[in-house]
Design a protein around this motif. Structure first.
Motif, PDB file in Angstrom:
ATOM      1  N   GLY A 101       0.789  -1.224   0.000  1.00  0.00           N
ATOM      2  CA  GLY A 101       0.000   0.000   0.000  1.00  0.00           C
ATOM      3  C   GLY A 101       0.815   1.265   0.000  1.00  0.00           C
ATOM      4  N   LYS A 102       2.149   1.168   0.070  1.00  0.00           N
ATOM      5  CA  LYS A 102       2.962   2.377   0.213  1.00  0.00           C
ATOM      6  C   LYS A 102       3.363   2.972  -1.137  1.00  0.00           C
ATOM      7  N   ALA A 103       3.276   4.294  -1.210  1.00  0.00           N
ATOM      8  CA  ALA A 103       3.856   5.053  -2.314  1.00  0.00           C
ATOM      9  C   ALA A 103       5.048   5.814  -1.755  1.00  0.00           C
ATOM     10  N   ILE A 104       6.039   6.105  -2.603  1.00  0.00           N
ATOM     11  CA  ILE A 104       7.236   6.797  -2.127  1.00  0.00           C
ATOM     12  C   ILE A 104       7.576   7.963  -3.036  1.00  0.00           C
ATOM     13  N   TRP A 105       7.977   9.057  -2.428  1.00  0.00           N
ATOM     14  CA  TRP A 105       8.524  10.222  -3.131  1.00  0.00           C
ATOM     15  C   TRP A 105       9.954  10.398  -2.663  1.00  0.00           C
ATOM     16  N   THR A 106      10.883  10.600  -3.590  1.00  0.00           N
ATOM     17  CA  THR A 106      12.277  10.850  -3.228  1.00  0.00           C
ATOM     18  C   THR A 106      12.750  12.123  -3.935  1.00  0.00           C
ATOM     19  N   GLY A 107      13.719  12.787  -3.340  1.00  0.00           N
ATOM     20  CA  GLY A 107      14.264  13.995  -3.953  1.00  0.00           C
ATOM     21  C   GLY A 107      14.833  14.920  -2.897  1.00  0.00           C
ATOM     22  N   ASN A 108      15.313  16.089  -3.335  1.00  0.00           N
ATOM     23  CA  ASN A 108      15.802  17.036  -2.343  1.00  0.00           C
ATOM     24  C   ASN A 108      14.650  17.883  -1.812  1.00  0.00           C
ATOM     25  N   LEU A 109      14.790  18.289  -0.572  1.00  0.00           N
ATOM     26  CA  LEU A 109      13.740  19.051   0.113  1.00  0.00           C
ATOM     27  C   LEU A 109      14.172  20.494   0.340  1.00  0.00           C
ATOM     28  N   PHE A 110      14.937  21.031  -0.624  1.00  0.00           N
ATOM     29  CA  PHE A 110      15.342  22.435  -0.485  1.00  0.00           C
ATOM     30  C   PHE A 110      15.095  23.253  -1.753  1.00  0.00           C
ATOM     31  N   GLN A 111      14.818  22.615  -2.891  1.00  0.00           N
ATOM     32  CA  GLN A 111      14.518  23.375  -4.091  1.00  0.00           C
ATOM     33  C   GLN A 111      13.014  23.660  -4.162  1.00  0.00           C
ATOM     34  N   PRO A 112      12.632  24.910  -4.467  1.00  0.00           N
ATOM     35  CA  PRO A 112      11.211  25.264  -4.450  1.00  0.00           C
ATOM     36  C   PRO A 112      10.358  24.484  -5.440  1.00  0.00           C
TER      37      PRO A 112
ATOM     38  N   GLU B  20      18.742  10.099   4.463  1.00  0.00           N
ATOM     39  CA  GLU B  20      19.085   8.689   4.551  1.00  0.00           C
ATOM     40  C   GLU B  20      20.127   8.348   3.474  1.00  0.00           C
ATOM     41  N   LEU B  21      21.221   7.744   3.876  1.00  0.00           N
ATOM     42  CA  LEU B  21      22.272   7.417   2.919  1.00  0.00           C
ATOM     43  C   LEU B  21      21.880   6.261   2.005  1.00  0.00           C
ATOM     44  N   ASP B  22      21.080   5.347   2.495  1.00  0.00           N
ATOM     45  CA  ASP B  22      20.670   4.185   1.715  1.00  0.00           C
ATOM     46  C   ASP B  22      19.151   4.162   1.620  1.00  0.00           C
ATOM     47  N   LEU B  23      18.633   4.485   0.444  1.00  0.00           N
ATOM     48  CA  LEU B  23      17.184   4.491   0.239  1.00  0.00           C
ATOM     49  C   LEU B  23      16.654   3.113  -0.145  1.00  0.00           C
ATOM     50  N   GLY B  24      17.565   2.155  -0.314  1.00  0.00           N
ATOM     51  CA  GLY B  24      17.140   0.829  -0.750  1.00  0.00           C
ATOM     52  C   GLY B  24      16.032   0.216   0.083  1.00  0.00           C
ATOM     53  N   PRO B  25      16.184   0.130   1.413  1.00  0.00           N
ATOM     54  CA  PRO B  25      15.127  -0.480   2.221  1.00  0.00           C
ATOM     55  C   PRO B  25      13.783   0.246   2.113  1.00  0.00           C
ATOM     56  N   LEU B  26      13.810   1.571   2.037  1.00  0.00           N
ATOM     57  CA  LEU B  26      12.563   2.333   1.918  1.00  0.00           C
ATOM     58  C   LEU B  26      11.895   2.060   0.574  1.00  0.00           C
ATOM     59  N   CYS B  27      12.695   1.993  -0.492  1.00  0.00           N
ATOM     60  CA  CYS B  27      12.129   1.725  -1.812  1.00  0.00           C
ATOM     61  C   CYS B  27      11.586   0.308  -1.920  1.00  0.00           C
ATOM     62  N   ARG B  28      12.301  -0.648  -1.357  1.00  0.00           N
ATOM     63  CA  ARG B  28      11.845  -2.038  -1.450  1.00  0.00           C
ATOM     64  C   ARG B  28      10.584  -2.287  -0.642  1.00  0.00           C
ATOM     65  N   ALA B  29      10.288  -1.410   0.323  1.00  0.00           N
ATOM     66  CA  ALA B  29       9.070  -1.548   1.119  1.00  0.00           C
ATOM     67  C   ALA B  29       7.887  -0.828   0.487  1.00  0.00           C
ATOM     68  N   ALA B  30       8.109  -0.141  -0.643  1.00  0.00           N
ATOM     69  CA  ALA B  30       7.034   0.587  -1.324  1.00  0.00           C
ATOM     70  C   ALA B  30       6.592  -0.181  -2.561  1.00  0.00           C
TER      71      ALA B  30
END
Length: 387
Positions: free
Chosen positions: A211-222, A277-287
Motif C-alpha cells: 500500500g505504500k507510495a514513495i517520493w524521493t528527492g531534495n527538500l530544499f529546491q522550491p 538517509e544514505l541508503d534508500l534501498g530499504p525504503l524503496c523495497r518496502a514501497a
C-alpha cells in the motif's frame, strides 16, 4: 588518458540528482581506465569517509571553497559562478587530455592560466536560464524569487559564453539537446552530444505489492517542494481509503526553508518522513509505487530514473519525466491532474499485471539507453583503444 573532472559540489554521498549523475560519470571514467583528477567546489568541510570514496576512483581530489558574493557586485556573472571564483586561481597541473566541466557553474576554471587542456567538454545539466525562471515561478518568498530571476537573466549570457569556450557540449536532456540543434541550425560551431544521466541502468526486481507510495528527492529546491505540496494536499487525501496506503517521503535536506516544510509534512496524517538517509534501498523495497508530481520542468528528473532502477513502477506528471525519454503508458503512467494521479496510483496498488508490464518495459529501456560506460566509450575512443 589524463582527465580533470571539475564539479560544482562534492559528489559523495549522491543524495540528489545532480550528484547521482556526476558520481556515476566519475565511476564510469574510472572503470574505463582514465586517470582522473577531481576538483570540487564546496561550501562546508568534507567528511574523511566521503573523501576516501572519491579517492577510491580518482588519483587526487582538490577542494575549492565556495565564497558568497554580495548582490552589490556588478551584474556580470551569476552568483552561482561568482561564488566559485577560487577555480580561477587554484593550482593545476599543466596538461590534461580532457577537462569535464559539470555545468556552467564551474566554467570559470577556463580562465585559470595554469590550465592547458587538449579538449574541454561542458556537461549541460539544465538550460540554466529556463531552470532558474522555473524556480522563480515555484518560489513564494519575494526576495528569493528576485534572486532566481536575476540568476536566470545572467545565466542566459553566461551559459552562451561557457558553451563557446568549451569544445563540446554533453547534454543530459535529449529534449534540450534537440532544441539546441534547432536553434543552431544543426551546424553550430560547438560539437554537441546527448549523454544520458549516469544512473545505474541495471534494474532491481519488481518491488512486492503493498500500500505504500514513495517520493524521493531534495527538500530544499522550491520546484520540488511545490510539487510535493500539491501531491500531499490534492492527491494524498484521495487515496486514504486504500487499505495500507501511506506516502513515504525520503529526501535530502539542508538548512533553509525546507526545514519548516518537513515539520509540516511530519504533522500530516498518513505520511512517513525520512531525511538524509544514505541508503534508500530499504525504503524503496518496502514501497509498491513511486510518485513524481513535479509541476515545473528543466533538465532531467533523475529521481524518475532512480525509482525505476530500484524496481518501482512510476506515476509521474509530464514535467517529472522531462528529458528522460521514458514513454507514457509503456514505461510509466502519466498523470496531469490530481484526480488522474490518484487513479494511476490506485491502479498500481491493485493491478499486479500492470505493475509487471511497466517494470519490464522500463527496465529494458534503461538497459538500452542509460549505460554511461558504453556512452563514454563512444565519446572517448582513445580510452578503449588504450585498454
Amino acid at each position: 588518458m589524463r582527465v580533470l573532472h571539475v564539479m560544482p559540489d562534492f559528489p559523495w554521498p549522491p543524495l540528489h540528482g545532480g550528484r547521482v549523475d556526476i558520481w556515476g560519470r566519475l565511476a564510469a571514467l574510472a572503470g574505463l581506465g582514465a586517470d582522473v583528477d577531481v576538483i570540487a567546489t564546496v561550501r562546508e568541510p568534507v567528511a574523511a569517509e566521503a573523501l576516501d570514496k572519491v579517492l577510491g576512483l580518482a588519483r587526487r581530489a582538490t577542494l575549492v571553497a565556495r565564497k558568497p558574493r554580495p548582490l552589490s557586485l556588478p551584474l556580470l556573472r551569476p552568483l552561482q559562478v561568482a561564488s566559485r571564483d577560487g577555480l580561477r586561481s587554484v593550482a593545476l597541473e599543466a596538461s590534461y587530455d580532457l577537462v569535464i566541466l559539470e555545468s556552467e557553474y564551474v566554467a570559470g576554471i577556463l580562465e585559470n592560466r595554469s590550465l592547458r587542456p587538449r579538449r574541454v567538454a561542458l556537461r549541460i545539466h539544465n538550460d540554466e536560464g529556463v531552470y532558474y525562471s522555473e524556480l522563480a515561478r515555484a518560489e513564494r518568498s519575494w526576495w528569493r524569487k528576485l534572486y532566481y530571476l536575476r540568476e536566470s537573466a545572467l545565466f542566459r549570457r553566461w551559459s552562451e559564453r561557457a558553451a563557446g569556450a568549451a569544445g563540446e557540449l554533453w547534454f543530459i536532456s535529449h529534449e534540450e539537446w534537440q532544441r539546441f540543434l534547432e536553434r543552431s541550425g544543426r551546424r553550430g560551431t560547438v560539437a554537441s552530444r546527448w549523454l544520458p544521466a549516469a544512473v545505474e541502468w541495471r534494474c532491481e526486481p519488481l518491488t512486492p505489492p503493498g500500500g505504500k507510495a514513495i517520493w524521493t528527492g531534495n527538500l530544499f529546491q522550491p520546484n520540488n517542494l511545490a510539487g510535493l505540496q500539491w501531491y500531499v494536499e490534492q492527491v494524498h487525501p484521495r487515496l486514504m481509503d486504500v487499505a495500507g496506503y501511506r506516502l513515504v517521503v525520503a529526501g535530502s535536506l539542508r538548512p533553509g526553508p525546507g526545514e519548516a516544510f518537513v515539520r509540516w509534512l511530519r504533522a500530516t496524517p498518513g505520511l512517513e518522513v525520512w531525511v538524509n538517509e544514505l541508503d534508500l534501498g530499504p525504503l524503496c523495497r518496502a514501497a509498491a509505487v513511486s510518485v513524481n508530481p513535479a509541476l515545473h520542468g528543466g533538465g532531467v528528473k533523475i529521481k524518475a530514473l532512480e525509482a525505476i532502477r530500484r524496481g518501482l513502477p512510476l506515476v509521474s506528471t509530464a514535467a517529472g519525466v522531462e528529458g528522460t525519454g521514458l514513454r507514457p503508458g509503456e514505461d510509466f503512467l502519466c498523470a496531469g491532474s490530481a484526480q488522474e494521479m490518484a487513479a494511476a496510483v490506485r491502479r498500481l496498488l491493485s493491478e499486479p499485471a500492470l505493475r509487471e508490464k511497466l517494470h519490464g518495459a522500463a527496465a529494458a529501456f534503461l538497459a538500452g539507453h542509460y549505460d554511461q560506460r558504453r556512452h563514454l566509450a563512444s565519446l572517448l575512443p582513445e580510452l578503449t583503444a588504450a585498454a
